[in-house]
Design a protein around this motif. Structure first.
Motif, PDB file in Angstrom:
ATOM      1  N   ALA A   1       0.834  -1.204   0.000  1.00 39.04           N
ATOM      2  CA  ALA A   1       0.000   0.000   0.000  1.00 39.04           C
ATOM      3  C   ALA A   1       0.869   1.255   0.000  1.00 39.04           C
ATOM      4  O   ALA A   1       0.555   2.243  -0.686  1.00 39.04           O
ATOM      5  N   LEU A   2       1.960   1.234   0.749  1.00 41.76           N
ATOM      6  CA  LEU A   2       2.863   2.382   0.790  1.00 41.76           C
ATOM      7  C   LEU A   2       3.486   2.638  -0.575  1.00 41.76           C
ATOM      8  O   LEU A   2       3.513   3.776  -1.071  1.00 41.76           O
ATOM      9  N   LEU A   3       3.999   1.591  -1.198  1.00 37.20           N
ATOM     10  CA  LEU A   3       4.627   1.750  -2.510  1.00 37.20           C
ATOM     11  C   LEU A   3       3.638   2.297  -3.531  1.00 37.20           C
ATOM     12  O   LEU A   3       3.947   3.226  -4.289  1.00 37.20           O
ATOM     13  N   LEU A   4       2.448   1.744  -3.561  1.00 31.82           N
ATOM     14  CA  LEU A   4       1.446   2.196  -4.527  1.00 31.82           C
ATOM     15  C   LEU A   4       0.988   3.623  -4.242  1.00 31.82           C
ATOM     16  O   LEU A   4       0.625   4.357  -5.166  1.00 31.82           O
ATOM     17  N   SER A   5       1.034   4.042  -2.978  1.00 28.38           N
ATOM     18  CA  SER A   5       0.624   5.404  -2.630  1.00 28.38           C
ATOM     19  C   SER A   5       1.576   6.453  -3.185  1.00 28.38           C
ATOM     20  O   SER A   5       1.221   7.631  -3.296  1.00 28.38           O
ATOM     21  N   LEU A   6       2.792   6.038  -3.534  1.00 27.58           N
ATOM     22  CA  LEU A   6       3.779   6.971  -4.066  1.00 27.58           C
ATOM     23  C   LEU A   6       3.689   7.104  -5.583  1.00 27.58           C
ATOM     24  O   LEU A   6       4.439   7.885  -6.182  1.00 27.58           O
ATOM     25  N   LEU A   7       2.795   6.356  -6.205  1.00 29.22           N
ATOM     26  CA  LEU A   7       2.511   6.503  -7.623  1.00 29.22           C
ATOM     27  C   LEU A   7       1.272   7.382  -7.793  1.00 29.22           C
ATOM     28  O   LEU A   7       0.460   7.519  -6.869  1.00 29.22           O
ATOM     29  N   PRO A   8       1.086   7.999  -8.958  1.00 26.86           N
ATOM     30  CA  PRO A   8      -0.145   8.768  -9.182  1.00 26.86           C
ATOM     31  C   PRO A   8      -1.387   7.894  -9.022  1.00 26.86           C
ATOM     32  O   PRO A   8      -1.360   6.693  -9.322  1.00 26.86           O
ATOM     33  N   ASP A   9      -2.472   8.499  -8.557  1.00 24.64           N
ATOM     34  CA  ASP A   9      -3.712   7.735  -8.411  1.00 24.64           C
ATOM     35  C   ASP A   9      -4.190   7.211  -9.758  1.00 24.64           C
ATOM     36  O   ASP A   9      -4.686   6.084  -9.857  1.00 24.64           O
ATOM     37  N   GLU A  10      -4.046   8.022 -10.794  1.00 25.96           N
ATOM     38  CA  GLU A  10      -4.458   7.639 -12.144  1.00 25.96           C
ATOM     39  C   GLU A  10      -3.211   7.245 -12.933  1.00 25.96           C
ATOM     40  O   GLU A  10      -2.317   8.059 -13.144  1.00 25.96           O
ATOM     41  N   LEU A  11      -3.146   5.988 -13.345  1.00 28.21           N
ATOM     42  CA  LEU A  11      -1.965   5.474 -14.027  1.00 28.21           C
ATOM     43  C   LEU A  11      -2.204   5.169 -15.506  1.00 28.21           C
ATOM     44  O   LEU A  11      -1.328   4.616 -16.166  1.00 28.21           O
ATOM     45  N   THR A  12      -3.362   5.539 -16.015  1.00 26.37           N
ATOM     46  CA  THR A  12      -3.631   5.319 -17.434  1.00 26.37           C
ATOM     47  C   THR A  12      -2.590   6.054 -18.274  1.00 26.37           C
ATOM     48  O   THR A  12      -2.277   7.219 -18.012  1.00 26.37           O
ATOM     49  N   GLY A  13      -2.039   5.352 -19.250  1.00 31.54           N
ATOM     50  CA  GLY A  13      -1.017   5.946 -20.101  1.00 31.54           C
ATOM     51  C   GLY A  13       0.393   5.762 -19.588  1.00 31.54           C
ATOM     52  O   GLY A  13       1.348   6.213 -20.227  1.00 31.54           O
ATOM     53  N   THR A  14       0.543   5.113 -18.440  1.00 32.02           N
ATOM     54  CA  THR A  14       1.874   4.857 -17.893  1.00 32.02           C
ATOM     55  C   THR A  14       2.188   3.364 -17.962  1.00 32.02           C
ATOM     56  O   THR A  14       1.293   2.531 -18.093  1.00 32.02           O
ATOM     57  N   SER A  15       3.472   3.055 -17.855  1.00 32.15           N
ATOM     58  CA  SER A  15       3.909   1.662 -17.830  1.00 32.15           C
ATOM     59  C   SER A  15       4.679   1.419 -16.545  1.00 32.15           C
ATOM     60  O   SER A  15       5.410   2.287 -16.061  1.00 32.15           O
ATOM     61  N   LEU A  16       4.524   0.224 -15.996  1.00 32.45           N
ATOM     62  CA  LEU A  16       5.143  -0.119 -14.713  1.00 32.45           C
ATOM     63  C   LEU A  16       5.850  -1.450 -14.820  1.00 32.45           C
ATOM     64  O   LEU A  16       5.282  -2.433 -15.314  1.00 32.45           O
ATOM     65  N   LEU A  17       7.090  -1.492 -14.350  1.00 34.02           N
ATOM     66  CA  LEU A  17       7.812  -2.749 -14.189  1.00 34.02           C
ATOM     67  C   LEU A  17       7.666  -3.203 -12.747  1.00 34.02           C
ATOM     68  O   LEU A  17       8.126  -2.521 -11.826  1.00 34.02           O
ATOM     69  N   ASP A  18       7.013  -4.334 -12.538  1.00 33.37           N
ATOM     70  CA  ASP A  18       6.919  -4.954 -11.218  1.00 33.37           C
ATOM     71  C   ASP A  18       8.011  -6.011 -11.171  1.00 33.37           C
ATOM     72  O   ASP A  18       7.832  -7.141 -11.637  1.00 33.37           O
ATOM     73  N   ALA A  19       9.152  -5.639 -10.626  1.00 33.75           N
ATOM     74  CA  ALA A  19      10.361  -6.457 -10.664  1.00 33.75           C
ATOM     75  C   ALA A  19      10.412  -7.376  -9.449  1.00 33.75           C
ATOM     76  O   ALA A  19      10.651  -6.923  -8.332  1.00 33.75           O
TER      77      ALA A  19
END
Length: 238
Positions: A55-73
């Motif tokens: 939850a902490l990690l995700l809180s540091l990303l924008p609430d709206e992630l449409t148009g972005t790409s994420l690497l879950d390593a």
């Protein structure tokens, strides 16, 4: 200024250990740990801690992630990837364990977001994965020494546009005592050894690394829950 080179020998050896552990020794335990299945007291504290860290990690990303790409390593069973996909991100989720990737994909199908997540079994640092807006290493660098963590970040950084979030096993007396006693998991299921890191020394090493000169260190926060202790660090492109 210091330059850090990732030891391919150490890295490959550790990756092989982790693949064996998660694919053979503890796949069922980790599948249960990351679900709502009943678990014992020790694993319950680990589950709660991991939920808080995610939850902490995700809180540091924008609430709206449409148009972005994420690497879950080091995606494990995929909870973080699913939540990011639900917020609109196109996610590449990779793990050393084919078995955990199977579990993660099944859970994404049930959550209705499998079309937004590419699941891969392999090397989380592989340059063939491409470029991303954000990258997250949730508890996937905790088995590596400080210099190898810095080198891994330096290797990945040119392919990340905005932020890198990662966690370490912080060097604390409690964590050292628990691992010295071998109490984190029962003997037959114990994971490869963690590498407790002093956060201030890690920050200094990152600051001295030329390949990370375009990055500033952002939010830093520790999550402690019984037998779970992990510290996150945010790197943000300047």
């Amino acid at each position: 200024m210091a330059s850090h080179a990732l030891s391919d020998t150490r890295y490959e050896a550790k990756k092989a250990d982790l693949t064996t552990y998660f694919d053979s020794t503890a796949a069922a335990q980790w599948e249960a740990l990351t679900s709502d299945a009943p678990v014992g007291r020790i694993r319950a504290t680990v589950r709660a801690g991991r939920d808080r860290m995610r939850a902490l990690l995700l809180s540091l990303l924008p609430d709206e992630l449409t148009g972005t790409s994420l690497l879950d390593a080091g995606c494990g069973t995929g909870a973080l990837a699913i939540e990011a996909a639900q917020r609109g991100a196109a996610v590449t989720a990779i793990d050393v364990s084919p078995r955990l990737i199977e579990v993660a994909h099944d859970r994404a199908l049930k959550a209705g977001v499998a079309n937004r997540i590419e699941y891969l079994a392999g090397d989380m640092l592989d340059p063939e994965l491409g470029e991303f807006t954000h990258a997250i290493f949730m508890d996937s660098l905790i088995h590596y020494e400080r210099d190898d963590i810095v080198a891994a970040l330096a290797r990945l950084a040119p392919r990340i546009e905005r932020s890198i979030l990662f966690t370490i096993a912080p060097r604390t007396r409690l964590l050292a005592a628990m691992h010295a006693a071998g109490q984190l998991f029962p003997r037959g299921n114990r994971s490869p050894a963690l590498s407790p890191i002093a956060p201030d020394r890690l920050a200094q090493a990152i600051a001295r690394t030329p390949q990370l000169g375009d990055w500033r260190q952002g939010h830093c926060e520790r999550v402690a829950s019984g037998f779970y202790a992990s510290q996150m660090q945010e790197l943000v492109r300047r």
